[in-house]
Design a protein around this motif. Sequence first.
Motif: not given
Length: 343
Positions: A108-116
């Motif tokens: 979640a910190e490394y990649y832009d994955l929205g609000d997963l």
Amino acid sequence: MKKLLAGLMAALMALSLASCGGEGGSSAESSAESSVAESSEAESSAEDSSAEESSAVTAELPTEDPSGNPITIPEEVETIISMAPSVTQTLIDLGLEDKLIAVDTNSAEYYDLGDLPAFDMMTPDTEQMIALAPDLVFTSGMSSAGGSDPFEPLRDMGACVADIPSASSIEVLKDDVLFVAQCVGMTEEGQALIAEAEAEIDAIAAIGETITDRKTVLFEIASAPNIYSFGSGTFLDEMITIIGADNVLADQEGYVALTEEAAISANPDVILTNVNYIDDPVGEILGRTGWENVTAVAEGAVYSIDTNASSQPNLHIIDALKQMAKAVYPEEYAEVEDPFAAQ
């Protein structure tokens, strides 16, 4: 099937006409019987071929994860939880970001994955994870580094959990990427990604093999006073060899805790670091008391290597490999593009 039925009907009609046709009947009957036999054989062949294709598709789904655990993967994987940043990045490479319904906090910190939803990979909320009803959950050896499996309750609740231990070599790393691709029914796409990576590795290795004046390298993955590095039996050690250099700790096995005295005694020509938890890891190394006579420090040959690219066991190690090559041998690898130059 329609064409097959038409052929059978035509053959039967020919047989009927032959029985009413006098002298020519025997020949026509034989021909008709032959047509029926050929049509039946074609139908059987088509069914066998279809069955083989179906079997091949089914066989692509692994029945055991790289840790040796038996797994049963749904034929259609629509929802995935990834509890390992390396796997998350591989799934993104395969274009499956939209199938991710939760990830570990690092992903979640490394990649832009929205609000997963994000879970701690060491102490995951397995009840909340099972409530998301994932078709497949990927975990890594990092989670069980303490000796226990925090995802055991998830397995007990019937979830399909595929565990991937930390890769010890580039070959194992490639196998793990292929395993992920097979699990999601994208074997060919995974093979294509691997082939592309292999071509880039080979190009770097070809230059590395021409280097005769090999430099010695110390690669720090944790900084002083608790220096941590690695010896043989690691993909990072392989990467140092590929670029045409020698790991000062190659005579040791696996990941290694190192005293400052031992590091100074090794006297590396180059020091690489992927430490990202202090503000200026290169400056910290160059400013260490007592390191003034270490060749790398005296010559200012200390370089920062991207943390994720060099620590996540997936195909993005290629980016770290290029960065390492250009840092250690800037002239020899002048034509190689630095993937982080624009960042």
